[in-house]
Motif scaffolding. Structure first.
Motif, short mmCIF file in Angstrom:
data_model
loop_
_atom_site.label_atom_id
_atom_site.label_comp_id
_atom_site.label_asym_id
_atom_site.label_seq_id
_atom_site.Cartn_x
_atom_site.Cartn_y
_atom_site.Cartn_z
N TYR A 1 0.92 -0.85 0.22
CA TYR A 1 0.15 -0.17 0.16
C TYR A 1 0.73 1.52 -0.06
O TYR A 1 1.84 1.19 0.72
CB TYR A 1 -0.91 0.18 1.07
N ASN A 2 0.58 2.20 -0.83
CA ASN A 2 1.39 3.43 -1.35
C ASN A 2 0.34 4.36 -0.73
O ASN A 2 -0.06 4.48 -2.31
CB ASN A 2 2.15 3.26 -1.98
N ILE A 3 0.64 5.76 -0.25
CA ILE A 3 -0.39 7.07 -0.07
C ILE A 3 0.94 7.95 -0.44
O ILE A 3 1.82 8.25 0.18
CB ILE A 3 -1.52 7.17 0.41
N VAL A 4 0.57 9.55 -1.37
CA VAL A 4 1.40 10.25 -1.48
C VAL A 4 0.46 11.47 -1.49
O VAL A 4 -0.42 10.90 -2.54
CB VAL A 4 2.72 9.81 -2.20
N SER A 5 1.37 13.36 -0.54
CA SER A 5 -0.61 13.36 -0.67
C SER A 5 -0.13 14.23 -1.89
O SER A 5 1.76 14.15 -2.08
CB SER A 5 -0.11 14.42 1.23
N GLY A 6 -0.47 15.14 -2.41
CA GLY A 6 -0.09 16.21 -2.93
C GLY A 6 -0.06 17.64 -2.73
O GLY A 6 -0.08 17.90 -1.35
N GLY A 7 0.14 18.39 -3.70
CA GLY A 7 -0.16 19.63 -3.12
C GLY A 7 -1.37 20.76 -2.93
O GLY A 7 -2.56 19.95 -3.00
N GLY A 8 -1.16 21.35 -2.36
CA GLY A 8 -2.29 22.74 -2.19
C GLY A 8 -2.69 22.33 -0.76
O GLY A 8 -4.21 22.99 -0.31
N GLY A 9 -2.35 21.94 0.36
CA GLY A 9 -2.97 21.98 1.59
C GLY A 9 -3.07 22.65 2.68
O GLY A 9 -1.36 23.20 1.75
N VAL A 10 -3.41 22.92 2.97
CA VAL A 10 -2.97 24.50 3.96
C VAL A 10 -2.52 23.80 5.17
O VAL A 10 -3.35 22.95 6.20
CB VAL A 10 -3.94 25.47 4.43
N ALA A 11 -1.56 24.53 5.80
CA ALA A 11 -1.33 24.28 7.41
C ALA A 11 -1.67 24.03 8.02
O ALA A 11 -3.24 24.45 8.39
CB ALA A 11 0.02 25.18 7.45
N TYR B 1 -2.02 20.62 6.99
CA TYR B 1 -1.81 19.77 6.80
C TYR B 1 -0.96 19.43 5.86
O TYR B 1 -0.86 19.80 4.36
CB TYR B 1 -3.27 19.59 5.78
N GLY B 2 0.38 19.26 5.72
CA GLY B 2 1.28 18.86 5.02
C GLY B 2 1.94 17.79 4.37
O GLY B 2 0.42 17.10 4.26
N PHE B 3 2.82 17.85 3.54
CA PHE B 3 3.01 16.77 2.35
C PHE B 3 3.45 15.34 3.75
O PHE B 3 3.89 15.71 4.66
CB PHE B 3 4.44 17.05 1.98
N TYR B 4 3.53 14.27 3.48
CA TYR B 4 3.39 13.34 4.11
C TYR B 4 3.47 11.85 3.06
O TYR B 4 2.75 11.81 1.63
CB TYR B 4 2.09 13.33 5.11
N ARG B 5 4.18 10.92 2.93
CA ARG B 5 4.75 9.27 1.63
C ARG B 5 4.04 8.44 2.88
O ARG B 5 4.24 8.23 4.49
CB ARG B 5 6.05 9.49 1.79
N MET B 6 2.65 7.22 2.76
CA MET B 6 2.59 5.74 3.55
C MET B 6 3.23 4.67 2.29
O MET B 6 2.58 5.26 1.88
CB MET B 6 1.54 6.27 3.87
N HIS B 7 4.09 3.90 3.50
CA HIS B 7 4.67 2.69 2.33
C HIS B 7 4.23 1.54 3.38
O HIS B 7 4.77 1.16 4.06
CB HIS B 7 5.71 2.80 1.65
N LYS B 8 3.30 0.43 3.12
CA LYS B 8 2.86 -0.18 4.21
C LYS B 8 3.02 -1.73 2.92
O LYS B 8 2.88 -1.83 1.75
CB LYS B 8 1.86 -0.35 4.51
N LEU B 9 4.03 -3.33 3.63
CA LEU B 9 3.97 -4.25 3.01
C LEU B 9 3.06 -5.16 3.87
O LEU B 9 3.29 -5.12 5.45
CB LEU B 9 5.12 -4.09 2.95
N GLU B 10 2.35 -6.01 3.30
CA GLU B 10 1.87 -7.27 4.40
C GLU B 10 1.39 -7.95 3.33
O GLU B 10 1.26 -8.46 2.76
CB GLU B 10 0.39 -6.44 4.28
#
Length: 260
Positions: free
Chosen positions: A199-209, A211-220
């Protein structure tokens, strides 16, 4: 601590959909009810290093229902409930509880070289759902997902590969998200399925503090065992080897599958 604030914003993300590129036969129904428990003692900082000390735990309950409207169109709805808490060095404990409902349809487009489908869904949640809500107000999300699945043989055993890519439009001020999921399954016996998921999620731009940038990578890794012709049980575990501005999560997943 920026990590703690960002982690709580995304700690209620669902574990991921069970559905693949395949659609159900006309009139067929499937119900999957699952529970996921996870915890973390470290978090990834802005440089993607697990240097932040946190105390985090989450319990997620999901119930998904699918129905084959036709052989090529499957309707689905999913409900979820999450209870989670997180704290960090010199930071007060933050607790969150939420409920959400998602509904949509999956349409099979091509079958010549594997199964190619498109899926659309909408999700709505109460004020404290931190995956889509903001500023103590209810939130919503629209998702468009492309899915491709194909079968393979390994040492005479049947297997499958399922690839998915999605764009999520989340109500402002939260940033949008891109999700990329991969599932590889192998039938060890006619009643025992071993599955590896990413599972992989990457946030995009345009968020307002905040709500910053984050990445999530999971292996199951999990095993689905048939109990009867209609009932199956799934047991598995997962970990987060990589990430950014998010907790280094690990835990267990279980689910009951019923098809009728």
């Amino acid at each position: 601590m920026r990590l703690l604030a960002t982690a709580v914003l995304v700690l209620l993300l669902a574990q991921g959909a069970w559905a693949g590129a395949w659609t159900l036969d006309r009139g067929q129904e499937q119900v999957i009810s699952g529970a996921t428990y996870s915890e973390a003692s470290r978090g990834f900082d802005d440089a993607s290093k697990p240097t932040q000390q946190v105390k985090f735990d989450k319990l997620l309950a999901q119930n998904s229902i699918e129905y084959g409207l036709t052989d090529a169109v499957t309707l689905f709805t999913s409900t979820e409930y999450v209870s989670a808490q997180s704290s960090g060095d010199r930071q007060a404990t933050i607790r969150a509880r939420s409920a959400a409902v998602e509904a949509g349809a999956r349409i099979l487009l091509l079958t010549r070289i594997g199964m190619f489908s498109i899926q659309g869904s909408g999700k709505t949640a109460g004020a404290f759902d931190m995956s889509v809500s903001a500023n103590k107000a209810s939130g919503s999300q629209v998702e468009l997902r492309l899915l491709y699945g194909t079968n393979y043989k390994l040492f005479g055993l049947d297997g499958f590969v399922d690839l998915q890519a999605a764009e999520r439009w989340i109500r402002h001020p939260r940033p949008n998200e891109v999700a990329i999921d991969t599932t590889v399954g192998l039938w060890l016996t006619p009643g025992t399925l071993a599955m590896f998921k990413s599972y992989n999620i990457v946030s995009g731009g345009g968020g307002v503090a905040p709500y910053g940038f984050y990445r999530m990578h999971k292996l199951e890794f999990s095993v689905v065992q048939k109990l009867t012709g209609r009932w199956s049980i799934q047991i598995g575990a997962f970990t987060s080897p990589l990430g950014q501005n998010i907790v280094k999560e690990q835990g267990f997943v279980s689910a009951l599958w019923y098809r009728f």
